[in-house]
Design a protein around this motif. Structure first.
Motif, PDB file in Angstrom:
ATOM      1  N   GLN A   1      -4.524 -16.081  -5.931  1.00  0.00           N
ATOM      2  CA  GLN A   1      -5.511 -15.049  -6.229  1.00  0.00           C
ATOM      3  C   GLN A   1      -4.918 -13.959  -7.102  1.00  0.00           C
ATOM      4  N   ILE A   2      -5.794 -13.357  -7.876  1.00  0.00           N
ATOM      5  CA  ILE A   2      -5.383 -12.230  -8.707  1.00  0.00           C
ATOM      6  C   ILE A   2      -5.256 -11.016  -7.802  1.00  0.00           C
ATOM      7  N   ALA A   3      -4.061 -10.444  -7.788  1.00  0.00           N
ATOM      8  CA  ALA A   3      -3.812  -9.254  -6.977  1.00  0.00           C
ATOM      9  C   ALA A   3      -2.549  -8.581  -7.483  1.00  0.00           C
ATOM     10  N   ASP A   4      -2.460  -7.315  -7.202  1.00  0.00           N
ATOM     11  CA  ASP A   4      -1.351  -6.471  -7.625  1.00  0.00           C
ATOM     12  C   ASP A   4      -0.274  -6.469  -6.542  1.00  0.00           C
ATOM     13  N   SER A   5       0.938  -6.854  -6.902  1.00  0.00           N
ATOM     14  CA  SER A   5       2.049  -6.892  -5.943  1.00  0.00           C
ATOM     15  C   SER A   5       2.450  -5.506  -5.452  1.00  0.00           C
ATOM     16  N   GLU A   6       1.967  -4.477  -6.119  1.00  0.00           N
ATOM     17  CA  GLU A   6       2.245  -3.116  -5.677  1.00  0.00           C
ATOM     18  C   GLU A   6       1.121  -2.562  -4.804  1.00  0.00           C
ATOM     19  N   LYS A   7       0.071  -3.360  -4.616  1.00  0.00           N
ATOM     20  CA  LYS A   7      -1.060  -3.024  -3.731  1.00  0.00           C
ATOM     21  C   LYS A   7      -1.521  -4.329  -3.084  1.00  0.00           C
ATOM     22  N   ILE A   8      -0.694  -4.913  -2.264  1.00  0.00           N
ATOM     23  CA  ILE A   8      -0.956  -6.236  -1.694  1.00  0.00           C
ATOM     24  C   ILE A   8      -2.183  -6.172  -0.775  1.00  0.00           C
ATOM     25  N   PRO A   9      -3.170  -7.028  -1.015  1.00  0.00           N
ATOM     26  CA  PRO A   9      -4.456  -6.948  -0.302  1.00  0.00           C
ATOM     27  C   PRO A   9      -4.488  -7.646   1.060  1.00  0.00           C
ATOM     28  N   PHE A  10      -3.416  -7.491   1.824  1.00  0.00           N
ATOM     29  CA  PHE A  10      -3.352  -8.083   3.160  1.00  0.00           C
ATOM     30  C   PHE A  10      -2.909  -7.023   4.152  1.00  0.00           C
ATOM     31  N   SER A  11      -3.245  -7.251   5.405  1.00  0.00           N
ATOM     32  CA  SER A  11      -2.888  -6.269   6.426  1.00  0.00           C
ATOM     33  C   SER A  11      -1.408  -6.372   6.795  1.00  0.00           C
ATOM     34  N   GLU A  12      -0.956  -5.358   7.504  1.00  0.00           N
ATOM     35  CA  GLU A  12       0.437  -5.300   7.943  1.00  0.00           C
ATOM     36  C   GLU A  12       0.777  -6.527   8.778  1.00  0.00           C
ATOM     37  N   ASN A  13       2.029  -6.937   8.689  1.00  0.00           N
ATOM     38  CA  ASN A  13       2.550  -8.034   9.520  1.00  0.00           C
ATOM     39  C   ASN A  13       1.758  -9.332   9.355  1.00  0.00           C
TER      40      ASN A  13
ATOM     41  N   ASN B   1       9.298  -6.982 -13.264  1.00  0.00           N
ATOM     42  CA  ASN B   1       8.138  -6.498 -14.001  1.00  0.00           C
ATOM     43  C   ASN B   1       7.323  -5.457 -13.248  1.00  0.00           C
ATOM     44  N   TYR B   2       7.733  -5.105 -12.038  1.00  0.00           N
ATOM     45  CA  TYR B   2       7.012  -4.076 -11.293  1.00  0.00           C
ATOM     46  C   TYR B   2       7.043  -2.768 -12.073  1.00  0.00           C
ATOM     47  N   GLU B   3       5.924  -2.109 -12.088  1.00  0.00           N
ATOM     48  CA  GLU B   3       5.884  -0.783 -12.699  1.00  0.00           C
ATOM     49  C   GLU B   3       6.593   0.221 -11.793  1.00  0.00           C
ATOM     50  N   ASN B   4       6.413   0.045 -10.483  1.00  0.00           N
ATOM     51  CA  ASN B   4       7.039   0.928  -9.505  1.00  0.00           C
ATOM     52  C   ASN B   4       7.753   0.043  -8.473  1.00  0.00           C
ATOM     53  N   LEU B   5       9.053  -0.162  -8.679  1.00  0.00           N
ATOM     54  CA  LEU B   5       9.837  -1.061  -7.837  1.00  0.00           C
ATOM     55  C   LEU B   5       9.782  -0.660  -6.365  1.00  0.00           C
ATOM     56  N   GLU B   6       9.936   0.620  -6.086  1.00  0.00           N
ATOM     57  CA  GLU B   6       9.911   1.086  -4.698  1.00  0.00           C
ATOM     58  C   GLU B   6       8.580   0.761  -4.022  1.00  0.00           C
ATOM     59  N   LYS B   7       7.476   0.960  -4.724  1.00  0.00           N
ATOM     60  CA  LYS B   7       6.151   0.674  -4.177  1.00  0.00           C
ATOM     61  C   LYS B   7       5.986  -0.830  -3.925  1.00  0.00           C
ATOM     62  N   GLY B   8       6.424  -1.641  -4.868  1.00  0.00           N
ATOM     63  CA  GLY B   8       6.309  -3.087  -4.710  1.00  0.00           C
ATOM     64  C   GLY B   8       7.114  -3.599  -3.522  1.00  0.00           C
ATOM     65  N   LEU B   9       8.340  -3.132  -3.376  1.00  0.00           N
ATOM     66  CA  LEU B   9       9.170  -3.562  -2.252  1.00  0.00           C
ATOM     67  C   LEU B   9       8.617  -3.038  -0.932  1.00  0.00           C
ATOM     68  N   SER B  10       8.092  -1.828  -0.958  1.00  0.00           N
ATOM     69  CA  SER B  10       7.479  -1.250   0.241  1.00  0.00           C
ATOM     70  C   SER B  10       6.271  -2.067   0.687  1.00  0.00           C
ATOM     71  N   GLU B  11       5.476  -2.513  -0.260  1.00  0.00           N
ATOM     72  CA  GLU B  11       4.307  -3.344   0.054  1.00  0.00           C
ATOM     73  C   GLU B  11       4.736  -4.687   0.636  1.00  0.00           C
ATOM     74  N   MET B  12       5.792  -5.264   0.094  1.00  0.00           N
ATOM     75  CA  MET B  12       6.295  -6.518   0.637  1.00  0.00           C
ATOM     76  C   MET B  12       6.722  -6.318   2.099  1.00  0.00           C
ATOM     77  N   HIS B  13       7.420  -5.235   2.359  1.00  0.00           N
ATOM     78  CA  HIS B  13       7.869  -4.927   3.721  1.00  0.00           C
ATOM     79  C   HIS B  13       6.674  -4.717   4.651  1.00  0.00           C
TER      80      HIS B  13
END
Length: 159
Positions: free
Chosen positions: A109-121, A134-146
């Motif tokens: 699906q098309i989605a932004d890795s810095e605003k991941i459209p899934f709930s926590e855990n 390629n992240y525009e904001n590395l900290e935000k992208g890694l935070s979303e992954m976490h």
């Protein structure tokens, strides 16, 4: 520090990256495999083997044409969701998944890795190959992954 962007444009880095990958989507796999002398296959397998928690669900961020997602499925047999900002890359990835008969195993699906459209855990594991750079904001992208990773989940990033 100045930001590196693919085009000389007033658009955001994220928008420029999406446009760039839309433009090269049909040739991306050939370029990636050629420029790495085929080593990208080996690197992906090695990265996937780091997922030692027997994940049932994997999120593949910046999935591109879904090579990492397809490889992860072959090795782990997990349910995989791949996200990417490039419609062109997702379109190529969906064709590859359909050709392999994996539509019920891998969802793109098309989605932004810095605003991941899934709930926590939500995921047991997360993969990212050649995309975090390629992240525009590395900290935000890694935070979303976490945020979407389950406790004791594993992240593997291939860059």
């Amino acid at each position: 520090m100045s930001k590196i962007t693919p085009y000389n444009s007033t658009d955001s880095k994220k928008k420029q990256i999406g446009k760039m990958f839309d433009n090269i989507a049909d040739n991306y796999d050939l370029l990636n495999h050629s420029l790495s002398f085929g080593m990208d296959y080996y690197w992906r397998r090695k990265a996937i083997k780091q997922l030692t928690n027997n994940p049932k669900t994997i999120l593949d961020v910046a999935t591109g044409t879904a090579d990492f997602a397809i490889s992860a499925y072959k090795i782990k047999k997990s349910k995989i969701i791949g996200i990417d900002i490039s419609e062109g890359m997702i379109k190529v990835g969906k064709k590859k998944i359909k050709k392999r008969g994996l539509e019920d195993k891998i969802e793109l699906q098309i989605a932004d890795s810095e605003k991941i459209p899934f709930s926590e855990n939500s995921f047991d594991a997360i993969t990212a190959g050649f995309g975090v750079r390629n992240y525009e904001n590395l900290e935000k992208g890694l935070s979303e992954m976490h945020r979407v990773l389950k406790i004791n989940g594993i992240v593997t990033i291939l860059e």
